[in-house]
Design an enzyme around this catalytic site. Structure first.
Site, mmCIF file in Angstrom:
data_model
loop_
_atom_site.group_PDB
_atom_site.id
_atom_site.type_symbol
_atom_site.label_atom_id
_atom_site.label_comp_id
_atom_site.label_asym_id
_atom_site.label_seq_id
_atom_site.Cartn_x
_atom_site.Cartn_y
_atom_site.Cartn_z
ATOM 1 N N ASP A 101 0.851 -1.190 0.000
ATOM 2 C CA ASP A 101 0.000 0.000 0.000
ATOM 3 C C ASP A 101 0.883 1.235 0.000
ATOM 4 O O ASP A 101 1.971 1.236 0.586
ATOM 5 C CB ASP A 101 -0.914 0.019 1.225
ATOM 6 C CG ASP A 101 -1.946 -1.104 1.205
ATOM 7 O OD1 ASP A 101 -2.427 -1.437 0.110
ATOM 8 O OD2 ASP A 101 -2.265 -1.641 2.280
ATOM 9 N N ASP A 141 -7.087 -1.405 -4.486
ATOM 10 C CA ASP A 141 -8.130 -1.032 -3.529
ATOM 11 C C ASP A 141 -9.043 0.046 -4.106
ATOM 12 O O ASP A 141 -10.264 0.026 -3.908
ATOM 13 C CB ASP A 141 -7.508 -0.503 -2.231
ATOM 14 C CG ASP A 141 -6.690 -1.550 -1.507
ATOM 15 O OD1 ASP A 141 -7.010 -2.751 -1.629
ATOM 16 O OD2 ASP A 141 -5.719 -1.173 -0.832
#
EC number: 3.4.23.36
Length: 216
Positions: A149, A183
Site C-alpha cells: 500500500d 483497492d
C-alpha cells in the site's frame, strides 16, 4: 460493454497497480514517506491481513502463518467467484454500468491476490532497506506475500483542542487509511453498484417498483 473492453479495463488496472507496487518496493524503505501535496503523500506500508490490516490470528486461535494462508486461499476463491460473475453478465449482455463495476472489482481483487500469492517469493524484506526484485533471499513463501500500500490522503491532520472531553490533545487525522490502485478499483466498483444501482440492475429495479405499485 463487450468482453474486449472489459478485458482492456482489467489489464490496464493490473498493469498500473503492479507497476506502482514494484516501483514502491524497489525504491522505498518500509515506512518511508514522500510528500506530493499537503494532503497527499506516498507512504510505503505492507498489509499482512484483510481490510484495515485485520489478521485472522487476531480473531481466531491460529498462527499468523496459518491465518495468512487461509486468507489468501479465501481471496483466491473470491476472485474465481467474481470472475464467473463477470463472465456471466457479459454473456447475458447485462448493462454497461454493471459490467464496468464488476470489471473494476475483479481487477482490484486480482491485483491484491498477486501480492498475496507471489510477492513473498519475488522480493526480500523492506525493513531498513530497499527490497530487491527476484531476490535470492525472499522474505516469504508462496501464498504468504504482503500487499503493498502507498496512497495516503491525510486531508485533515491536526490535534484536538485540550478542552474537548476524552480526546483533547490527541492527534486527529482524516483520511487515515493507506491503500493502493487495486483497492481504489474495488472501492470504485462497489461505489458504482451502490450509487447507480438502478442502472446496474434495471430489471430488478423494475420488479421492485411493480411490487411497490401493487402493494400501494
Amino acid at each position: 460493454m463487450n468482453q474486449r473492453k472489459s478485458l482492456l479495463i482489467i489489464v490496464l488496472i493490473l498493469l498500473v497497480d503492479q507497476l506502482s507496487k514494484v516501483y514502491i518496493k524497489t525504491h522505498f524503505i518500509l515506512g518511508e514517506s514522500h510528500d506530493v501535496l499537503g494532503w497527499f503523500k506516498i507512504l510505503f506500508i505492507e498489509n499482512e491481513g484483510a481490510a484495515w490490516g485485520t489478521k485472522l490470528s487476531d480473531l481466531l486461535p491460529i498462527s499468523e502463518s496459518s491465518g495468512k494462508l487461509i486468507l489468501t486461499i479465501f481471496r483466491i476463491f473470491a476472485v474465481f467467484g467474481i470472475g464467473y460473475w463477470l463472465w456471466d453478465i457479459i454473456k447475458k449482455q447485462s448493462t454497461r454500468t454493471l459490467i464496468l463495476a464488476v470489471s473494476l472489482i475483479f481487477a482490484g481483487a486480482m491485483g491484491n491476490i498477486i501480492d498475496s500469492v507471489f510477492y513473498g517469493l519475488l522480493f526480500d524484506h523492506s525493513n531498513g532497506q530497499v527490497a530487491t526484485l527476484f531476490s535470492n533471499q525472499p522474505y516469504g513463501s508462496l501464498f504468504h506475500g504482503k500487499v503493498v500500500d502507498m496512497l495516503y490522503f491525510p486531508l485533515i491532520d491536526t490535534t484536538w483542542p485540550d478542552w474537548v472531553p476524552s480526546v483533547g490533545g490527541q492527534r486527529f487525522r482524516f483520511f487515515e487509511p493507506v491503500f493502493n490502485i487495486a483497492d481504489t478499483a474495488i472501492s470504485t466498483g462497489v461505489g458504482i453498484l451502490i450509487v447507480f444501482n438502478k442502472k446496474a440492475f434495471p430489471k430488478h429495479a423494475e420488479k421492485k417498483q411493480e411490487v411497490a405499485d401493487q402493494n400501494a
